[in-house]
Design a protein around this motif. Structure first.
Motif, PDB file in Angstrom:
ATOM      1  N   GLN A  40      -1.816  -0.294  -4.602  1.00 40.10           N
ATOM      2  CA  GLN A  40      -2.876  -0.892  -5.419  1.00 40.10           C
ATOM      3  C   GLN A  40      -3.430  -2.146  -4.744  1.00 40.10           C
ATOM      4  O   GLN A  40      -4.645  -2.373  -4.724  1.00 40.10           O
ATOM      5  CB  GLN A  40      -2.360  -1.234  -6.816  1.00 40.10           C
ATOM      6  CG  GLN A  40      -3.435  -1.774  -7.753  1.00 40.10           C
ATOM      7  CD  GLN A  40      -4.493  -0.747  -8.053  1.00 40.10           C
ATOM      8  OE1 GLN A  40      -4.179   0.331  -8.544  1.00 40.10           O
ATOM      9  NE2 GLN A  40      -5.747  -1.060  -7.774  1.00 40.10           N
ATOM     10  N   LEU A  41      -2.547  -2.945  -4.164  1.00 44.05           N
ATOM     11  CA  LEU A  41      -3.006  -4.142  -3.447  1.00 44.05           C
ATOM     12  C   LEU A  41      -3.864  -3.782  -2.242  1.00 44.05           C
ATOM     13  O   LEU A  41      -4.892  -4.414  -1.994  1.00 44.05           O
ATOM     14  CB  LEU A  41      -1.806  -4.996  -3.016  1.00 44.05           C
ATOM     15  CG  LEU A  41      -1.080  -5.724  -4.148  1.00 44.05           C
ATOM     16  CD1 LEU A  41       0.257  -6.268  -3.658  1.00 44.05           C
ATOM     17  CD2 LEU A  41      -1.950  -6.837  -4.719  1.00 44.05           C
ATOM     18  N   VAL A  42      -3.439  -2.774  -1.489  1.00 41.82           N
ATOM     19  CA  VAL A  42      -4.222  -2.329  -0.336  1.00 41.82           C
ATOM     20  C   VAL A  42      -5.588  -1.819  -0.800  1.00 41.82           C
ATOM     21  O   VAL A  42      -6.623  -2.186  -0.246  1.00 41.82           O
ATOM     22  CB  VAL A  42      -3.472  -1.242   0.470  1.00 41.82           C
ATOM     23  CG1 VAL A  42      -4.364  -0.619   1.531  1.00 41.82           C
ATOM     24  CG2 VAL A  42      -2.204  -1.819   1.101  1.00 41.82           C
ATOM     25  N   ASP A  43      -5.578  -0.982  -1.837  1.00 45.42           N
ATOM     26  CA  ASP A  43      -6.842  -0.446  -2.367  1.00 45.42           C
ATOM     27  C   ASP A  43      -7.764  -1.563  -2.841  1.00 45.42           C
ATOM     28  O   ASP A  43      -8.966  -1.548  -2.560  1.00 45.42           O
ATOM     29  CB  ASP A  43      -6.574   0.536  -3.511  1.00 45.42           C
ATOM     30  CG  ASP A  43      -5.885   1.811  -3.063  1.00 45.42           C
ATOM     31  OD1 ASP A  43      -5.836   2.089  -1.839  1.00 45.42           O
ATOM     32  OD2 ASP A  43      -5.358   2.535  -3.942  1.00 45.42           O
ATOM     33  N   ASP A  44      -7.195  -2.537  -3.559  1.00 45.80           N
ATOM     34  CA  ASP A  44      -8.009  -3.646  -4.063  1.00 45.80           C
ATOM     35  C   ASP A  44      -8.544  -4.507  -2.926  1.00 45.80           C
ATOM     36  O   ASP A  44      -9.660  -5.024  -2.995  1.00 45.80           O
ATOM     37  CB  ASP A  44      -7.219  -4.488  -5.059  1.00 45.80           C
ATOM     38  CG  ASP A  44      -7.031  -3.770  -6.393  1.00 45.80           C
ATOM     39  OD1 ASP A  44      -7.600  -2.677  -6.586  1.00 45.80           O
ATOM     40  OD2 ASP A  44      -6.285  -4.306  -7.244  1.00 45.80           O
ATOM     41  N   ALA A  45      -7.751  -4.660  -1.859  1.00 52.21           N
ATOM     42  CA  ALA A  45      -8.236  -5.397  -0.682  1.00 52.21           C
ATOM     43  C   ALA A  45      -9.435  -4.685  -0.074  1.00 52.21           C
ATOM     44  O   ALA A  45     -10.449  -5.311   0.251  1.00 52.21           O
ATOM     45  CB  ALA A  45      -7.116  -5.550   0.348  1.00 52.21           C
ATOM     46  N   LEU A  46      -9.333  -3.367   0.054  1.00 50.57           N
ATOM     47  CA  LEU A  46     -10.441  -2.588   0.627  1.00 50.57           C
ATOM     48  C   LEU A  46     -11.685  -2.670  -0.254  1.00 50.57           C
ATOM     49  O   LEU A  46     -12.803  -2.813   0.260  1.00 50.57           O
ATOM     50  CB  LEU A  46     -10.017  -1.133   0.835  1.00 50.57           C
ATOM     51  CG  LEU A  46      -8.931  -0.902   1.893  1.00 50.57           C
ATOM     52  CD1 LEU A  46      -8.473   0.549   1.875  1.00 50.57           C
ATOM     53  CD2 LEU A  46      -9.419  -1.313   3.272  1.00 50.57           C
ATOM     54  N   ILE A  47     -11.492  -2.602  -1.567  1.00 49.56           N
ATOM     55  CA  ILE A  47     -12.630  -2.703  -2.495  1.00 49.56           C
ATOM     56  C   ILE A  47     -13.269  -4.084  -2.380  1.00 49.56           C
ATOM     57  O   ILE A  47     -14.487  -4.213  -2.258  1.00 49.56           O
ATOM     58  CB  ILE A  47     -12.181  -2.416  -3.941  1.00 49.56           C
ATOM     59  CG1 ILE A  47     -11.810  -0.942  -4.096  1.00 49.56           C
ATOM     60  CG2 ILE A  47     -13.276  -2.827  -4.935  1.00 49.56           C
ATOM     61  CD1 ILE A  47     -11.087  -0.618  -5.401  1.00 49.56           C
ATOM     62  N   GLN A  48     -12.438  -5.117  -2.426  1.00 49.34           N
ATOM     63  CA  GLN A  48     -12.956  -6.487  -2.352  1.00 49.34           C
ATOM     64  C   GLN A  48     -13.724  -6.718  -1.057  1.00 49.34           C
ATOM     65  O   GLN A  48     -14.774  -7.358  -1.057  1.00 49.34           O
ATOM     66  CB  GLN A  48     -11.799  -7.487  -2.464  1.00 49.34           C
ATOM     67  CG  GLN A  48     -12.248  -8.933  -2.372  1.00 49.34           C
ATOM     68  CD  GLN A  48     -11.089  -9.901  -2.531  1.00 49.34           C
ATOM     69  OE1 GLN A  48     -10.108  -9.616  -3.186  1.00 49.34           O
ATOM     70  NE2 GLN A  48     -11.210 -11.061  -1.904  1.00 49.34           N
ATOM     71  N   LEU A  49     -13.199  -6.182   0.032  1.00 50.28           N
ATOM     72  CA  LEU A  49     -13.833  -6.384   1.343  1.00 50.28           C
ATOM     73  C   LEU A  49     -14.928  -5.366   1.637  1.00 50.28           C
ATOM     74  O   LEU A  49     -15.573  -5.446   2.683  1.00 50.28           O
ATOM     75  CB  LEU A  49     -12.760  -6.319   2.437  1.00 50.28           C
ATOM     76  CG  LEU A  49     -11.664  -7.380   2.356  1.00 50.28           C
ATOM     77  CD1 LEU A  49     -10.522  -7.045   3.299  1.00 50.28           C
ATOM     78  CD2 LEU A  49     -12.245  -8.763   2.646  1.00 50.28           C
ATOM     79  N   LYS A  50     -15.068  -4.396   0.732  1.00 49.04           N
ATOM     80  CA  LYS A  50     -16.029  -3.308   0.932  1.00 49.04           C
ATOM     81  C   LYS A  50     -15.784  -2.642   2.285  1.00 49.04           C
ATOM     82  O   LYS A  50     -16.707  -2.407   3.069  1.00 49.04           O
ATOM     83  CB  LYS A  50     -17.465  -3.819   0.817  1.00 49.04           C
ATOM     84  CG  LYS A  50     -17.784  -4.375  -0.561  1.00 49.04           C
ATOM     85  CD  LYS A  50     -19.190  -4.930  -0.615  1.00 49.04           C
ATOM     86  CE  LYS A  50     -19.490  -5.389  -2.014  1.00 49.04           C
ATOM     87  NZ  LYS A  50     -19.436  -6.782  -2.260  1.00 49.04           N
ATOM     88  N   ALA A  51     -14.505  -2.332   2.522  1.00 55.57           N
ATOM     89  CA  ALA A  51     -14.086  -1.768   3.808  1.00 55.57           C
ATOM     90  C   ALA A  51     -13.615  -0.323   3.626  1.00 55.57           C
ATOM     91  O   ALA A  51     -13.175   0.066   2.547  1.00 55.57           O
ATOM     92  CB  ALA A  51     -12.947  -2.607   4.395  1.00 55.57           C
ATOM     93  N   SER A  52     -13.676   0.432   4.686  1.00 57.48           N
ATOM     94  CA  SER A  52     -13.183   1.814   4.644  1.00 57.48           C
ATOM     95  C   SER A  52     -11.679   1.820   4.909  1.00 57.48           C
ATOM     96  O   SER A  52     -11.115   0.838   5.396  1.00 57.48           O
ATOM     97  CB  SER A  52     -13.912   2.656   5.699  1.00 57.48           C
ATOM     98  OG  SER A  52     -13.584   2.203   6.990  1.00 57.48           O
ATOM     99  N   ARG A  53     -11.039   2.933   4.590  1.00 64.72           N
ATOM    100  CA  ARG A  53      -9.587   3.070   4.744  1.00 64.72           C
ATOM    101  C   ARG A  53      -9.116   2.852   6.176  1.00 64.72           C
ATOM    102  O   ARG A  53      -8.010   2.394   6.393  1.00 64.72           O
ATOM    103  CB  ARG A  53      -9.129   4.442   4.267  1.00 64.72           C
ATOM    104  CG  ARG A  53      -9.184   4.577   2.776  1.00 64.72           C
ATOM    105  CD  ARG A  53      -7.947   5.295   2.272  1.00 64.72           C
ATOM    106  NE  ARG A  53      -7.930   5.316   0.831  1.00 64.72           N
ATOM    107  CZ  ARG A  53      -7.348   4.383   0.086  1.00 64.72           C
ATOM    108  NH1 ARG A  53      -6.722   3.391   0.645  1.00 64.72           N
ATOM    109  NH2 ARG A  53      -7.379   4.470  -1.215  1.00 64.72           N
ATOM    110  N   ASP A  54      -9.918   3.179   7.148  1.00 64.89           N
ATOM    111  CA  ASP A  54      -9.489   3.054   8.540  1.00 64.89           C
ATOM    112  C   ASP A  54      -9.923   1.724   9.177  1.00 64.89           C
ATOM    113  O   ASP A  54      -9.667   1.496  10.360  1.00 64.89           O
ATOM    114  CB  ASP A  54      -9.984   4.238   9.370  1.00 64.89           C
ATOM    115  CG  ASP A  54     -11.498   4.389   9.337  1.00 64.89           C
ATOM    116  OD1 ASP A  54     -12.147   3.786   8.468  1.00 64.89           O
ATOM    117  OD2 ASP A  54     -12.028   5.129  10.191  1.00 64.89           O
TER     118      ASP A  54
END
Length: 175
Positions: A40-54
């Motif tokens: 969840q933390l990783v997912d939220d970091a990606l959402i916050q940063l508007k970044a892709s999984r890779d």
């Protein structure tokens, strides 16, 4: 949180980490945290940063606040998870204390914490006891019993957390 930034600096490339390394740093720092919570933390970091999984994670950006002093999704989730874990820990401690009395003696609290948290070290135990029985000064064992409501408030208002075997081993290795 500061430790997370400090530990990850050794692995950082231009203030960013590959996603899998970021997840490993979270796992290492947040011992005992459920894998779902880490994800969840990783997912939220990606959402916050508007970044892709890779994408690499520019982690310093996760520790900023906006002009109004609000944190982003990542820190809000981390704080919520910490609060939930602390409340769970306190509830487990309370569940082992005799409910027939209105107050709790230092020895009872120490026994309850030891039952719930067998890997706690003496320094953390003493810190917790001194915080709860702060009116006793250095002689916590001679402190007057504290009512349950004050006990709950004091435990929930400090940084209490479950200790894990790996933490105890690491601390012993440093000694």
């Amino acid at each position: 949180m500061q430790r997370l930034q400090t530990e990850s600096e050794a692995m950082a490339r231009e203030d960013s980490l590959p996603g899998n390394a970021f997840k490993d740093v979270l796992r290492d720092h947040l011992k005992g945290r459920a894998e779902d919570d880490i994800q969840q933390l990783v997912d939220d970091a990606l959402i916050q940063l508007k970044a892709s999984r890779d994408a690499d994670i520019p982690y310093p950006e996760l520790f900023t606040e906006d002009a109004d002093g609000n944190h982003g999704l990542f820190l809000n989730t981390l704080k919520r998870q910490d609060k939930d874990a602390r409340e769970n820990y306190v509830n487990q401690i309370l569940a082992t204390i005799d409910t027939s009395r209105e107050s709790v003696r230092p020895g009872e609290l120490k026994k309850a914490i030891t039952l719930v948290d067998p890997h706690i070290d003496a320094s953390h135990m003493n810190r917790y006891l001194r915080w709860v029985y702060r009116d006793a000064g250095d002689n916590v064992d001679a402190a007057k019993p504290i009512d349950r409501s004050s006990l709950v408030n004091r435990l929930n208002s400090t940084l209490v957390h479950m200790h894990h075997k790996t933490e105890a081993k690491a601390k012993a290795a440093l000694s």
